[in-house]
Scaffold this active site. Structure first.
Site, mmCIF file in Angstrom:
data_model
loop_
_atom_site.group_PDB
_atom_site.id
_atom_site.type_symbol
_atom_site.label_atom_id
_atom_site.label_comp_id
_atom_site.label_asym_id
_atom_site.label_seq_id
_atom_site.Cartn_x
_atom_site.Cartn_y
_atom_site.Cartn_z
ATOM 1 C CD GLU A 91 -3.392 6.875 5.662
ATOM 2 O OE1 GLU A 91 -2.548 7.780 5.558
ATOM 3 O OE2 GLU A 91 -4.490 6.865 5.122
ATOM 4 C CG ASP A 92 -1.831 3.031 2.823
ATOM 5 O OD1 ASP A 92 -2.772 3.425 3.535
ATOM 6 O OD2 ASP A 92 -1.440 3.600 1.799
#
Ligand code: MN
Length: 744
Positions: A91-92
């Protein structure tokens, strides 16, 4: 270890974290595990090297802490630790799920993917929120580990919520309370559930939280003293019996203390069950657990009198989420009730860590909790696949389900089924098959005949008895607790009703044919009105079930014949019908007020504008009050004409002088001079006009108010207004409708 992006100090911390993690994992580590954990650790370190948390700490502290929670507080294994370490990578950072799959395999990749997809965002719109919720559940239903790691992730975020801005804190706290705490509860993660709820309170109501925390702290010494005194005789006796044990005290969670204070409207000091005493037996072989716990019970109650109504044996029959313990509440020497929980170390492990801890142990009934959770997840999947409920309904269902305890029962073939506590024979029948549910007349349980209403117990073997003649009815709804049975019963009742309504429709068609009345929408509308039925379905159902006797249809026919003979029904709102009638009689489609022209037509004057002869007017066919006559200048006129043009009728006054009088209301304003009111009434009286009401107010040298009059027509009123305007001090005089709009 990779050094870029981290300070020396931080690297020291990271090394320490890594060692702690590995040490905690030692009991579950298999060959090669340490190596792959190190790889995942380094992978996370590298991936997050440029990220910082709001607090300024390296971001990677977070996934490491989550992994630690998975190990220490949930007892999860290597796969979960890998997924936890990598849970925010996709996600990051620029890494993809393919990278994870390549380095750590399919299983870890699938869990990380699930974790990435979960995005509950609380929305102000409940339906959107419900939809989000459904998505979350779809993801977690795939692998229970996804949900466990997600809860660990949430727990760490809640523990470090301080550095977030206030509004984010509240949002995250609310989500936690709404979804994660119930999920933790359902999975048997008792201490995590309590901590999540406590943290919720900390942010949602800081002062209440602080109050309970400080009172707990202030009373700690006294509590410890009490517990020492209370435990001493028990300890001595247990030692004499040769038990190895520890005695702990467990305070109620802050949240539940607070809830109790609020719910029962009592002070902190009045909460009698602030804490429980827990006796944990060590080194007890599995087969001797039950006997050992009851021996301890017997010792405890040698010293203190138990309240037998508050004894709970969750050892013989564990809770569906796996909880096992023997609880009793006893009277202490100081006259206080104290709850004592007796359990073995194994049971305590399960109670604290929930789901994951069960994998190691088998349950007495032969059902492992893993199976239990699997069944539950199956149930979630099934609920999700069923699309006929709205998202909102589904969510309500689901949340109540989270807090519901379950029982396991068996089919005659030994297949296990899960049902909520209090489920009946009927619930079981519908769970097996809806056909079986529909025909159910009772059951045989352990060779005894029981009715459909009978409540099932854990471990029952249930054989459903059916009859072709059985039919569900409304009362069945009272005997079931599962939403599946409820909705099936409702469907069946609806189906039955439909058949009855179809029969009713046939009756109506036949009767109308006999009477030579067309079976059309107009007739059905009239019938609905006559029999006071809201819908066509209701009408046919009432006739089909003979709630309306069939000979009533003839009575309806006679009544409509009479109605038809009056040519225009009083209740019609179809202006075209009326127009047709008027035209047929007068050759003109204008309604003439004051001259019936032989028309049997009911009309009345609208109260919002009170027309009088001479005013420009129109007719409005209302659905229930006949025709209303409005002034063209009525404040409601534009709205009526714009929205209901088909109900508008042209209208004019008859040409003759009216003997009848009409009410009007005049609004008057002027300067407050002594005698002015007197002069006004004098002028009106001189014109021989009746005054109905006078309502005047004076303030700051101004007066205003209204005068109700009854006049014959516009000419008379206009002349009167002219004369009133001549009175010294009158500033404005007008009919009321020019001031405010009222209802028609
Ligand atoms: Mn995270």
């Amino acid at each position: 270890m990779i050094s870029t992006g981290y300070s020396e100090e931080e690297i020291k911390t990271l090394v320490k974290m890594y060692r702690t993690l590995l040490r905690k994992m030692r009991p579950v580590l298999k060959e090669g595990d340490a190596k792959i954990i190190r790889k995942a650790f380094n992978f996370a370190l590298e991936a997050h090297k440029n990220d910082r948390r709001k607090s300024g700490e390296p971001y990677v502290y977070h996934p490491i802490s989550v992994a630690m929670i998975c190990v220490e507080e949930m007892g999860l294994g290597t796969t979960s630790v890998l997924a936890a370490l990598l849970h925010d990578v996709v996600e990051d950072t620029h890494y993809t799920i393919e990278d994870i799959r390549e380095h750590f395999g399919e299983k870890v990749a699938r869990i990380v993917d699930g974790l990435t997809k979960i995005k509950v965002t609380m929305s102000k719109t409940p339906t959107i929120q419900a939809e989000n919720f459904r998505k979350v559940l779809l993801t977690i239903a795939e692998d229970a580990r996804v949900i466990l790691i997600k809860i660990a992730d949430r727990l760490h975020n809640m523990r470090t919520l301080d550095s977030m801005p206030k509004d984010k804190q509240l949002k995250i706290a609310a989500e936690t309370e709404y979804l994660y705490a119930p999920l933790a509860h359902r999975l048997g993660l008792y201490s995590i559930k309590s901590e999540l709820e406590d943290l919720y309170l900390k942010y949602a109501d800081p002062s209440a939280y602080e109050e309970v925390v400080s009172k707990l702290k202030n009373s700690e010494e006294a509590r410890k003293r009490f517990i020492r005194m209370f435990s001493r005789p028990i300890e001595e006796a247990l030692q004499k019996e040769g038990f190895k044990f520890i005695i702990k005290s467990r305070t109620k969670s802050i949240r539940s203390i607070y809830n109790k204070m609020k719910r029962q409207n009592i002070s902190f000091e009045e909460v009698y069950d602030l804490f429980a005493i827990r006796i944990i037996l060590q080194d007890i072989p599995y087969e001797q657990e039950k006997k050992a716990c009851w021996t301890v019970y017997s010792i405890v109650t040698d010293f203190y009198t138990p309240n037998t109504e508050r004894t709970r044996d969750w050892i013989t029959i564990p809770k569906a989420n796996g909880y096992e313990s023997l609880h009793t509440t006893v009277m202490s020497k100081s006259g206080k009730w104290v709850e004592v929980q007796i359990r073995t170390e194994r049971m305590d492990d399960i109670a604290e860590k929930g789901y994951a801890a069960h994998w190691k142990y088998k349950d007495k009934s032969g059902i492992t909790t893993e199976q239990g959770i699997e069944l539950w997840l199956n149930h979630v999947r099934e609920m999700l696949e069923k699309n006929d409920t709205s998202a909102m309904e589904f969510m309500d269902d689901f949340r109540s389900n989270l807090f519901q305890d379950e029982i396991f029962v068996f089919t005659p073939k030994g297949e296990m089924k899960m049902l909520p506590v209090n489920a009946s024979v009927l619930d079981f029948a519908f769970l097996v098959h809806s056909e079986i549910g529909a025909k159910c007349i009772g059951a045989k349980i352990n060779n005894k005949l029981v009715p459909i209403t009978h409540k099932l117990q854990n471990g029952d073997q249930v054989e459903i008895l059916t009859s072709a003649k059985a039919r569900p009815n409304e009362s069945w709804l009272k005997y079931v607790v599962t939403s599946r049975a409820r909705s099936k019963i409702k469907d069946l009742i609806k189906e039955d009703k439909k058949q009855i309504a179809n029969y009713g429709k046939e009756i109506v068609a036949r009767k109308l044919a006999q009477l030579k009345v067309p079976f059309g929408e107009k007739t059905i509308q009239q019938m609905m009105e006559y029999f006071n039925q809201k819908t066509e379905f209701d009408l046919f159902y009432s006739i089909g079930s003979e709630m309306i006797p069939h000979n009533e249809i003839k009575a309806f026919y006679d009544a409509t014949q009479r109605l038809e003979s009056t040519r225009i029904t009083k209740r019609t709102d179809d202006a075209s019908l009326i127009k047709k009638e008027i035209k047929a009689l007068t050759g003109n489609d204008e309604l003439i007020i004051g001259d019936t022209n032989g028309l049997d037509l009911e009309y009345s004057f609208a109260q919002c504008c009170r027309p009088i002869p001479g005013d420009e007017i129109f007719g409005f066919a209302t659905s229930t009050n006949g025709i209303k006559i409005h002034r063209v200048s009525c404040p409601n006129a534009t709205k009526l004409m714009a929205n209901y043009s088909y109900r508008i009728l042209k209208a004019k006054w008859a040409s003759q002088k009216f003997i009848q009088e009409f009410d009007v209301l005049l609004h008057v304003e002027g300067t407050d001079r002594i005698g002015v009111i007197n002069e006004i009434t004098q002028v009106i009286a001189n014109k021989k006009v009746n005054i109905l009401t006078i309502d005047m107010k004076a303030h700051d040298g101004i007066f205003s108010g209204s005068i109700g009059l009854s006049v014959h027509d516009r000419a008379e009123l206009d002349e009167l207004i002219r004369q009133l305007e001549n009175i010294k001090g009158i500033v404005n005089i007008a009919r009321e409708d020019e001031i405010t709009a009222q209802s028609t």
